[in-house]
Design a protein around this motif. Structure first.
Motif, PDB file in Angstrom:
ATOM      1  N   VAL A  17       0.723  -1.284   0.047  1.00  8.15           N
ATOM      2  CA  VAL A  17      -0.041   0.056   0.084  1.00  8.15           C
ATOM      3  C   VAL A  17       0.904   1.340   0.112  1.00  8.15           C
ATOM      4  O   VAL A  17       0.486   2.271  -0.724  1.00  8.15           O
ATOM      5  CB  VAL A  17      -0.927  -0.115   1.205  1.00  8.15           C
ATOM      6  CG1 VAL A  17      -1.658   1.214   1.413  1.00  8.15           C
ATOM      7  CG2 VAL A  17      -1.758  -1.060   1.110  1.00  8.15           C
ATOM      8  N   ILE A  18       2.100   1.079   0.887  1.00  6.69           N
ATOM      9  CA  ILE A  18       2.638   2.346   0.945  1.00  6.69           C
ATOM     10  C   ILE A  18       3.672   2.468  -0.266  1.00  6.69           C
ATOM     11  O   ILE A  18       3.646   3.776  -1.030  1.00  6.69           O
ATOM     12  CB  ILE A  18       3.638   2.263   2.183  1.00  6.69           C
ATOM     13  CG1 ILE A  18       2.951   2.389   3.457  1.00  6.69           C
ATOM     14  CG2 ILE A  18       4.579   3.376   2.002  1.00  6.69           C
ATOM     15  CD1 ILE A  18       3.726   2.104   4.742  1.00  6.69           C
ATOM     16  N   THR A  19       3.961   1.650  -0.923  1.00  8.52           N
ATOM     17  CA  THR A  19       5.061   1.789  -2.267  1.00  8.52           C
ATOM     18  C   THR A  19       3.906   2.422  -3.376  1.00  8.52           C
ATOM     19  O   THR A  19       4.328   3.028  -4.194  1.00  8.52           O
ATOM     20  CB  THR A  19       5.634   0.486  -2.737  1.00  8.52           C
ATOM     21  OG1 THR A  19       4.734  -0.611  -2.462  1.00  8.52           O
ATOM     22  CG2 THR A  19       6.803   0.325  -1.595  1.00  8.52           C
ATOM     23  N   ARG A  20       2.831   1.843  -3.244  1.00  7.21           N
ATOM     24  CA  ARG A  20       1.937   2.079  -4.641  1.00  7.21           C
ATOM     25  C   ARG A  20       1.225   3.376  -4.330  1.00  7.21           C
ATOM     26  O   ARG A  20       0.846   4.014  -5.445  1.00  7.21           O
ATOM     27  CB  ARG A  20       0.914   1.242  -4.504  1.00  7.21           C
ATOM     28  CG  ARG A  20       1.099  -0.294  -5.102  1.00  7.21           C
ATOM     29  CD  ARG A  20      -0.043  -1.202  -5.111  1.00  7.21           C
ATOM     30  NE  ARG A  20      -1.092  -0.569  -6.383  1.00  7.21           N
ATOM     31  CZ  ARG A  20      -2.375  -1.007  -6.519  1.00  7.21           C
ATOM     32  NH1 ARG A  20      -2.779  -1.922  -5.680  1.00  7.21           N
ATOM     33  NH2 ARG A  20      -2.882  -0.406  -7.569  1.00  7.21           N
ATOM     34  N   GLN A  21       1.548   4.151  -3.155  1.00 10.16           N
ATOM     35  CA  GLN A  21       0.769   5.609  -3.322  1.00 10.16           C
ATOM     36  C   GLN A  21       1.773   6.473  -3.867  1.00 10.16           C
ATOM     37  O   GLN A  21       1.567   7.525  -4.107  1.00 10.16           O
ATOM     38  CB  GLN A  21       0.688   5.824  -1.754  1.00 10.16           C
ATOM     39  CG  GLN A  21       1.855   6.167  -1.113  1.00 10.16           C
ATOM     40  CD  GLN A  21       1.602   6.782   0.289  1.00 10.16           C
ATOM     41  OE1 GLN A  21       0.425   7.219   0.707  1.00 10.16           O
ATOM     42  NE2 GLN A  21       2.660   6.611   1.267  1.00 10.16           N
ATOM     43  N   PHE A  22       2.933   5.964  -4.326  1.00 14.36           N
ATOM     44  CA  PHE A  22       3.799   6.991  -4.840  1.00 14.36           C
ATOM     45  C   PHE A  22       3.970   6.966  -6.320  1.00 14.36           C
ATOM     46  O   PHE A  22       4.717   7.659  -6.811  1.00 14.36           O
ATOM     47  CB  PHE A  22       5.299   6.997  -4.125  1.00 14.36           C
ATOM     48  CG  PHE A  22       5.268   7.316  -2.902  1.00 14.36           C
ATOM     49  CD1 PHE A  22       5.014   8.542  -2.582  1.00 14.36           C
ATOM     50  CD2 PHE A  22       5.337   6.313  -1.651  1.00 14.36           C
ATOM     51  CE1 PHE A  22       5.087   9.121  -1.098  1.00 14.36           C
ATOM     52  CE2 PHE A  22       5.187   6.901  -0.534  1.00 14.36           C
ATOM     53  CZ  PHE A  22       5.280   8.288  -0.244  1.00 14.36           C
ATOM     54  N   ARG A  23       3.113   5.928  -6.948  1.00 16.98           N
ATOM     55  CA  ARG A  23       3.000   6.038  -8.385  1.00 16.98           C
ATOM     56  C   ARG A  23       1.542   6.666  -8.676  1.00 16.98           C
ATOM     57  O   ARG A  23       0.511   6.298  -7.914  1.00 16.98           O
ATOM     58  CB  ARG A  23       2.939   4.511  -8.998  1.00 16.98           C
ATOM     59  CG  ARG A  23       4.093   3.876  -8.506  1.00 16.98           C
ATOM     60  CD  ARG A  23       4.214   2.493  -9.503  1.00 16.98           C
ATOM     61  NE  ARG A  23       3.120   1.687  -8.770  1.00 16.98           N
ATOM     62  CZ  ARG A  23       3.138   0.458  -8.611  1.00 16.98           C
ATOM     63  NH1 ARG A  23       4.147  -0.339  -9.213  1.00 16.98           N
ATOM     64  NH2 ARG A  23       1.984  -0.231  -8.185  1.00 16.98           N
ATOM     65  N   ALA A  24       1.641   7.096  -9.625  1.00 15.25           N
ATOM     66  CA  ALA A  24       0.139   7.975 -10.108  1.00 15.25           C
ATOM     67  C   ALA A  24      -0.795   6.804 -10.574  1.00 15.25           C
ATOM     68  O   ALA A  24      -0.252   5.725 -11.115  1.00 15.25           O
ATOM     69  CB  ALA A  24       0.369   8.686 -11.317  1.00 15.25           C
ATOM     70  N   SER A  25      -1.917   6.917  -9.709  1.00 15.20           N
ATOM     71  CA  SER A  25      -2.715   5.815 -10.204  1.00 15.20           C
ATOM     72  C   SER A  25      -4.285   6.411 -10.314  1.00 15.20           C
ATOM     73  O   SER A  25      -4.885   7.525  -9.487  1.00 15.20           O
ATOM     74  CB  SER A  25      -2.931   4.792  -9.098  1.00 15.20           C
ATOM     75  OG  SER A  25      -3.346   5.583  -7.775  1.00 15.20           O
ATOM     76  N   ARG A  26      -4.947   5.878 -11.284  1.00 23.56           N
ATOM     77  CA  ARG A  26      -6.404   6.249 -11.642  1.00 23.56           C
ATOM     78  C   ARG A  26      -7.258   5.937 -10.262  1.00 23.56           C
ATOM     79  O   ARG A  26      -7.144   4.747  -9.720  1.00 23.56           O
ATOM     80  CB  ARG A  26      -6.864   5.756 -12.768  1.00 23.56           C
ATOM     81  CG  ARG A  26      -8.231   6.288 -13.187  1.00 23.56           C
ATOM     82  CD  ARG A  26      -8.420   5.669 -14.430  1.00 23.56           C
ATOM     83  NE  ARG A  26      -9.817   6.273 -14.919  1.00 23.56           N
ATOM     84  CZ  ARG A  26      -9.922   6.196 -16.249  1.00 23.56           C
ATOM     85  NH1 ARG A  26      -9.363   5.890 -17.109  1.00 23.56           N
ATOM     86  NH2 ARG A  26     -11.274   7.137 -16.641  1.00 23.56           N
ATOM     87  N   ILE A  27      -7.996   7.107  -9.851  1.00 24.17           N
ATOM     88  CA  ILE A  27      -8.941   6.753  -8.688  1.00 24.17           C
ATOM     89  C   ILE A  27     -10.433   6.271  -9.258  1.00 24.17           C
ATOM     90  O   ILE A  27     -10.736   6.385 -10.169  1.00 24.17           O
ATOM     91  CB  ILE A  27      -9.532   8.007  -8.228  1.00 24.17           C
ATOM     92  CG1 ILE A  27      -8.138   8.913  -7.460  1.00 24.17           C
ATOM     93  CG2 ILE A  27     -10.347   7.829  -6.983  1.00 24.17           C
ATOM     94  CD1 ILE A  27      -8.559  10.357  -6.800  1.00 24.17           C
ATOM     95  N   ASP A  28     -10.601   4.959  -8.500  1.00 24.46           N
ATOM     96  CA  ASP A  28     -11.527   3.989  -8.807  1.00 24.46           C
ATOM     97  C   ASP A  28     -12.798   4.458  -8.177  1.00 24.46           C
ATOM     98  O   ASP A  28     -12.694   4.435  -6.671  1.00 24.46           O
ATOM     99  CB  ASP A  28     -11.146   2.679  -8.496  1.00 24.46           C
ATOM    100  CG  ASP A  28     -12.296   1.630  -8.627  1.00 24.46           C
ATOM    101  OD1 ASP A  28     -13.240   1.915  -9.668  1.00 24.46           O
ATOM    102  OD2 ASP A  28     -12.149   0.535  -8.297  1.00 24.46           O
ATOM    103  N   THR A  29     -13.876   4.891  -8.920  1.00 18.86           N
ATOM    104  CA  THR A  29     -14.883   5.332  -7.966  1.00 18.86           C
ATOM    105  C   THR A  29     -16.154   4.261  -7.793  1.00 18.86           C
ATOM    106  O   THR A  29     -17.230   4.547  -7.378  1.00 18.86           O
ATOM    107  CB  THR A  29     -15.520   6.580  -8.665  1.00 18.86           C
ATOM    108  OG1 THR A  29     -15.899   6.503  -9.972  1.00 18.86           O
ATOM    109  CG2 THR A  29     -14.582   7.861  -8.783  1.00 18.86           C
ATOM    110  N   GLY A  30     -15.885   3.080  -8.294  1.00 17.38           N
ATOM    111  CA  GLY A  30     -16.663   2.078  -8.399  1.00 17.38           C
ATOM    112  C   GLY A  30     -16.847   1.235  -7.025  1.00 17.38           C
ATOM    113  O   GLY A  30     -16.104   1.777  -6.110  1.00 17.38           O
ATOM    114  N   ARG A  31     -17.130   0.163  -7.070  1.00 18.85           N
ATOM    115  CA  ARG A  31     -17.446  -0.527  -5.971  1.00 18.85           C
ATOM    116  C   ARG A  31     -15.939  -1.254  -5.468  1.00 18.85           C
ATOM    117  O   ARG A  31     -15.748  -1.721  -4.312  1.00 18.85           O
ATOM    118  CB  ARG A  31     -18.530  -1.817  -6.081  1.00 18.85           C
ATOM    119  CG  ARG A  31     -19.895  -1.098  -6.113  1.00 18.85           C
ATOM    120  CD  ARG A  31     -21.050  -2.429  -5.977  1.00 18.85           C
ATOM    121  NE  ARG A  31     -22.155  -1.677  -6.293  1.00 18.85           N
ATOM    122  CZ  ARG A  31     -23.169  -1.730  -6.875  1.00 18.85           C
ATOM    123  NH1 ARG A  31     -23.054  -3.017  -7.697  1.00 18.85           N
ATOM    124  NH2 ARG A  31     -24.473  -1.464  -7.034  1.00 18.85           N
TER     125      ARG A  31
END
Length: 174
Positions: A17-31
């Motif tokens: 979780v911590i390492t993934r937060q520093f890569r740009a990622s698309r925000i998933d607004t679904g379920r």
């Protein structure tokens, strides 16, 4: 789960979780964004040893404190995350240096809670920590979803996220 296995699973999840937060990622607004926190919460609550039977009051207080730390860490993480929208309407996020500070404080508080429990003689396993991680992820997802929708005047319904309404490209300061 055994104590060593708990520690390995929680460390691996937190590291991911911590390492993934520093890569740009698309925000998933679904379920889908709710799946991991809910699964982690269910797994944690199914463990029989979450509350020490010999020190119930102290164990419940430590568990409540763990949940509060999870709430605060999730909210802090979400508010320190940079979000922006691309021209096509896709919304992206990435953690900042302030996000690292939030995680460091959260980890220090959790270590302090574990230390307090050890001093009080409360038996602690990883299920409370796993539940705290689930709360952190759940709160972060909720706050990010709320931030993506943007501020609206009180009482104004505003467009739902992903409506076919053109959105301007905007970026928050880094």
């Amino acid at each position: 789960m055994s104590g060593l296995f708990d520690a390995l699973v929680i460390t691996a999840l937190a590291g991911l979780v911590i390492t993934r937060q520093f890569r740009a990622s698309r925000i998933d607004t679904g379920r889908r964004r709710w799946v991991l926190p809910v699964v982690l919460g269910i797994v944690a609550l199914r463990e029989p040893g979450m509350i020490d039977a010999h020190h119930q009051t102290a164990a419940l207080l430590l568990f409540a404190a763990e949940v509060i730390v999870g709430l605060l860490t999730g909210a802090g993480w979400a508010w320190t995350t940079r979000i922006w929208a691309e021209a096509d309407g896709a919304v992206w996020s990435r953690g900042t240096r302030a996000s690292v500070a939030v995680w460091a404080v959260g980890i220090a508080l959790r270590a302090g809670l574990y230390g307090i429990g050890a001093v009080l003689g409360v038996r602690q396993d990883g299920s409370a920590l796993l539940f705290g991680l689930a709360v952190t992820l759940l709160v972060r997802s909720g706050v990010l979803a709320w931030r993506v929708q943007g501020p609206r005047p009180a009482g104004a319904p505003g467009p739902a996220y992903r409506d076919a309404v053109p959105r301007p490209t905007w970026k928050e300061p880094a």
